[in-house]
Design a protein around this motif. Structure first.
Motif, PDB file in Angstrom:
ATOM      1  N   PHE A 162      -3.664   1.810   1.780  1.00  0.00           N
ATOM      2  CA  PHE A 162      -3.312   2.487   3.028  1.00  0.00           C
ATOM      3  C   PHE A 162      -2.753   3.885   2.746  1.00  0.00           C
ATOM      4  CE2 PHE A 162      -3.254  -1.977   4.462  1.00  0.00           C
ATOM      5  CZ  PHE A 162      -4.103  -1.864   5.550  1.00  0.00           C
ATOM      6  N   GLN A 163      -1.995   4.020   1.668  1.00  0.00           N
ATOM      7  CA  GLN A 163      -1.492   5.347   1.324  1.00  0.00           C
ATOM      8  C   GLN A 163      -2.638   6.254   0.888  1.00  0.00           C
ATOM      9  OE1 GLN A 163       1.979   5.403  -1.185  1.00  0.00           O
ATOM     10  NE2 GLN A 163       1.824   7.598  -1.569  1.00  0.00           N
ATOM     11  N   GLN A 164      -3.654   5.681   0.248  1.00  0.00           N
ATOM     12  CA  GLN A 164      -4.822   6.464  -0.147  1.00  0.00           C
ATOM     13  C   GLN A 164      -5.481   7.122   1.071  1.00  0.00           C
ATOM     14  OE1 GLN A 164      -8.249   4.108  -0.737  1.00  0.00           O
ATOM     15  NE2 GLN A 164      -9.282   5.540  -2.094  1.00  0.00           N
ATOM     16  N   MET A 165      -5.557   6.390   2.171  1.00  0.00           N
ATOM     17  CA  MET A 165      -6.142   6.957   3.390  1.00  0.00           C
ATOM     18  C   MET A 165      -5.407   8.231   3.790  1.00  0.00           C
ATOM     19  SD  MET A 165      -6.439   3.565   5.745  1.00  0.00           S
ATOM     20  CE  MET A 165      -7.135   2.034   5.123  1.00  0.00           C
ATOM     21  N   ALA A 166      -4.071   8.157   3.793  1.00  0.00           N
ATOM     22  CA  ALA A 166      -3.275   9.314   4.178  1.00  0.00           C
ATOM     23  C   ALA A 166      -3.408  10.428   3.161  1.00  0.00           C
ATOM     24  CB  ALA A 166      -1.808   8.909   4.337  1.00  0.00           C
ATOM     25  N   CYS A 167      -3.501  10.079   1.888  1.00  0.00           N
ATOM     26  CA  CYS A 167      -3.646  11.087   0.844  1.00  0.00           C
ATOM     27  C   CYS A 167      -4.903  11.917   1.070  1.00  0.00           C
ATOM     28  CB  CYS A 167      -3.693  10.392  -0.522  1.00  0.00           C
ATOM     29  SG  CYS A 167      -3.912  11.514  -1.919  1.00  0.00           S
TER      30      CYS A 167
ATOM     31  N   SER B 244       0.513  -0.673   9.236  1.00  0.00           N
ATOM     32  CA  SER B 244       0.166  -0.419   7.840  1.00  0.00           C
ATOM     33  C   SER B 244      -0.330   1.004   7.613  1.00  0.00           C
ATOM     34  CB  SER B 244      -0.891  -1.432   7.385  1.00  0.00           C
ATOM     35  OG  SER B 244      -1.970  -1.488   8.302  1.00  0.00           O
ATOM     36  N   VAL B 245      -1.135   1.538   8.537  1.00  0.00           N
ATOM     37  CA  VAL B 245      -1.627   2.910   8.382  1.00  0.00           C
ATOM     38  C   VAL B 245      -0.471   3.897   8.460  1.00  0.00           C
ATOM     39  CG1 VAL B 245      -3.142   4.682   9.354  1.00  0.00           C
ATOM     40  CG2 VAL B 245      -3.915   2.309   9.251  1.00  0.00           C
ATOM     41  N   ALA B 246       0.443   3.686   9.393  1.00  0.00           N
ATOM     42  CA  ALA B 246       1.613   4.557   9.523  1.00  0.00           C
ATOM     43  C   ALA B 246       2.501   4.469   8.286  1.00  0.00           C
ATOM     44  CB  ALA B 246       2.405   4.188  10.771  1.00  0.00           C
ATOM     45  N   LEU B 247       2.679   3.262   7.754  1.00  0.00           N
ATOM     46  CA  LEU B 247       3.502   3.103   6.562  1.00  0.00           C
ATOM     47  C   LEU B 247       2.891   3.858   5.387  1.00  0.00           C
ATOM     48  CD1 LEU B 247       5.873   1.859   5.053  1.00  0.00           C
ATOM     49  CD2 LEU B 247       4.497  -0.214   4.715  1.00  0.00           C
ATOM     50  N   GLY B 248       1.588   3.718   5.197  1.00  0.00           N
ATOM     51  CA  GLY B 248       0.935   4.467   4.140  1.00  0.00           C
ATOM     52  C   GLY B 248       1.092   5.957   4.330  1.00  0.00           C
TER      53      GLY B 248
ATOM     54  N   GLU C  92       3.041   8.632   1.833  1.00  0.00           N
ATOM     55  CA  GLU C  92       2.325   9.771   1.269  1.00  0.00           C
ATOM     56  C   GLU C  92       3.029  11.080   1.603  1.00  0.00           C
ATOM     57  OE1 GLU C  92      -0.418  12.140  -0.742  1.00  0.00           O
ATOM     58  OE2 GLU C  92       0.248  10.054  -0.959  1.00  0.00           O
ATOM     59  N   LEU C  93       3.563  11.194   2.795  1.00  0.00           N
ATOM     60  CA  LEU C  93       4.339  12.386   3.134  1.00  0.00           C
ATOM     61  C   LEU C  93       5.550  12.503   2.217  1.00  0.00           C
ATOM     62  CD1 LEU C  93       4.107  12.138   7.012  1.00  0.00           C
ATOM     63  CD2 LEU C  93       3.243  14.059   5.650  1.00  0.00           C
ATOM     64  N   GLN C  94       6.194  11.378   1.955  1.00  0.00           N
ATOM     65  CA  GLN C  94       7.336  11.396   1.050  1.00  0.00           C
ATOM     66  C   GLN C  94       6.896  11.819  -0.352  1.00  0.00           C
ATOM     67  OE1 GLN C  94       9.129   7.605   0.249  1.00  0.00           O
ATOM     68  NE2 GLN C  94      10.808   8.475  -0.933  1.00  0.00           N
ATOM     69  N   ARG C  95       5.763  11.310  -0.818  1.00  0.00           N
ATOM     70  CA  ARG C  95       5.265  11.700  -2.149  1.00  0.00           C
ATOM     71  C   ARG C  95       5.043  13.204  -2.228  1.00  0.00           C
ATOM     72  NH1 ARG C  95       0.793  12.754  -5.196  1.00  0.00           N
ATOM     73  NH2 ARG C  95      -0.570  12.871  -3.365  1.00  0.00           N
ATOM     74  N   ARG C  96       4.678  13.803  -1.110  1.00  0.00           N
ATOM     75  CA  ARG C  96       4.413  15.236  -1.077  1.00  0.00           C
ATOM     76  C   ARG C  96       5.659  16.077  -0.837  1.00  0.00           C
ATOM     77  NH1 ARG C  96      -1.584  16.386   0.638  1.00  0.00           N
ATOM     78  NH2 ARG C  96      -2.552  14.427  -0.007  1.00  0.00           N
TER      79      ARG C  96
ATOM     80  N   VAL D 241      -1.783   7.563  -5.915  1.00  0.00           N
ATOM     81  CA  VAL D 241      -0.752   6.954  -5.067  1.00  0.00           C
ATOM     82  C   VAL D 241      -0.278   5.625  -5.642  1.00  0.00           C
ATOM     83  CG1 VAL D 241      -1.620   8.159  -3.033  1.00  0.00           C
ATOM     84  CG2 VAL D 241      -2.408   5.833  -3.491  1.00  0.00           C
ATOM     85  N   ALA D 242      -1.170   4.866  -6.281  1.00  0.00           N
ATOM     86  CA  ALA D 242      -0.752   3.596  -6.880  1.00  0.00           C
ATOM     87  C   ALA D 242       0.266   3.830  -7.988  1.00  0.00           C
ATOM     88  CB  ALA D 242      -1.972   2.846  -7.409  1.00  0.00           C
ATOM     89  N   ALA D 243       0.032   4.858  -8.818  1.00  0.00           N
ATOM     90  CA  ALA D 243       0.979   5.169  -9.884  1.00  0.00           C
ATOM     91  C   ALA D 243       2.317   5.617  -9.305  1.00  0.00           C
ATOM     92  CB  ALA D 243       0.393   6.258 -10.790  1.00  0.00           C
ATOM     93  N   TRP D 244       2.275   6.391  -8.223  1.00  0.00           N
ATOM     94  CA  TRP D 244       3.517   6.841  -7.592  1.00  0.00           C
ATOM     95  C   TRP D 244       4.302   5.664  -7.024  1.00  0.00           C
ATOM     96  CZ3 TRP D 244       5.563   6.748  -2.640  1.00  0.00           C
ATOM     97  CH2 TRP D 244       6.671   7.576  -2.423  1.00  0.00           C
TER      98      TRP D 244
END
Length: 297
Positions: A108-113, A134-138, A142-146, A247-250
């Motif tokens: 799901f985070q991949q989608m946002a990425c 789930s889509v919102a959580l991902g 991802e926003l946090q990762r960025r 994103v999986a590694a993050w």
């Protein structure tokens, strides 16, 4: 001999049949040559509801499996619990040490990425995310990762589990100010459009219903930039797996395992009809990530 449909070749032995508002459990089938047995599958409420309302078909969204405990996970866009060709289109791999909940969450985070790659970095300040599934959580992860530290999540759910994500503040629709970046993660583009400020960016990450429309006059008068954020929009070769690996590694390095556990509910696969029947009910599970375990079902 007639040509075999691609969908038939890439998976076999789907465990759930849906349609006409109902779902039924199907018996397990042995994997075909070269196929990976489905061990877990991911329930995507929006997809499941569309499938349930339609004509009869194999139900499901993503299934993951591996050949043994030392092998990489393979996550493929095939129905619940099905055995599948690990080289089928859209499949991604994850390290064997990643727990199934993170294998699914990373998807799901991949989608946002991939979607956020189409949004200028300058527009990522103080985003508004519509939805809390789930889509919102991902998306918020991802926003946090960025590097985004303040994210408003618009949801009608009280005590939504997504509120535990770092930097997230949950607000009801009638209490949020319009934003310069609004991301629809729920498939309700009109609600997101109403929250987009003049000159802002409206990102379409959730899948809308067929026939839903972005209000053209609002977009025109507001001077919006509308960004389609579907994960399968054109991208460079290898971008799909590269985004997933990133994103999986993050997640493996930065996400508290105890927090991830609060976001996920895993149920035995043979309870799939029971779970799917709850998706439109007030008693629907609160967790944004729902997995079905097919290993003993």
């Amino acid at each position: 001999m007639p040509e075999v449909e691609p969908e038939v070749r890439r998976y076999a032995g789907a465990r759930v049949r849906v349609g006409g508002g109902r779902s039924a459990l199907l018996p397990a089938a042995a994997p075909g040559p070269g196929m990976v047995a489905g061990q877990f599958s991911v329930v995507s409420p929006g997809t499941e509801r569309r499938h349930l309302a339609g004509t009869h078909r194999d139900g499901g969204y993503m299934t993951l499996g591996r050949t043994d405990e030392a092998a990489d996970w393979v996550l493929a866009p095939v129905p619940h619990g099905a055995a599948f060709d690990p080289a089928c289109p859209g499949a991604v791999t994850a390290p064997p040490e990643l727990p199934p909940r993170l294998v699914a969450l990373a998807r799901f985070q991949q989608m946002a990425c991939l979607g956020l790659d189409r949004v200028p970095a300058a527009d990522l300040n103080a985003p508004v995310v519509v939805g809390s599934g789930s889509v919102a959580l991902g998306c918020v992860l991802e926003l946090q990762r960025r590097g985004v530290t303040s994210i408003r999540v618009v949801t009608s759910r009280r005590h939504a589990p997504i509120s535990r994500a770092p930097g997230v503040t949950c607000v009801p629709t009638d209490a949020v100010e319009r934003g310069q970046l609004v991301i629809d993660a729920a498939g309700v583009p009109q609600r997101a459009a109403d929250l987009t400020a003049p000159g802002g960016v409206l990102g379409l990450l959730g899948t809308p219903l067929d026939g839903d429309a972005v209000p053209a006059l609002q977009a025109h008068r507001g001077g919006w930039t509308v960004v389609g954020m579907h994960e399968l929009a054109p991208a460079d070769p290898g971008a799909y797996q590269a985004a997933y690996t990133t994103v999986a590694a993050w997640l493996a390095e930065h996400l508290d395992p105890a927090l991830a556990a609060t976001w996920c509910r895993t149920m035995p696969g043979d309870r799939a009809p029971e779970l799917l029947a709850l998706l439109n009910a007030p008693s629907r599970p609160a967790e944004p990530l729902l997995l079905l375990d097919w290993r003993t079902s």
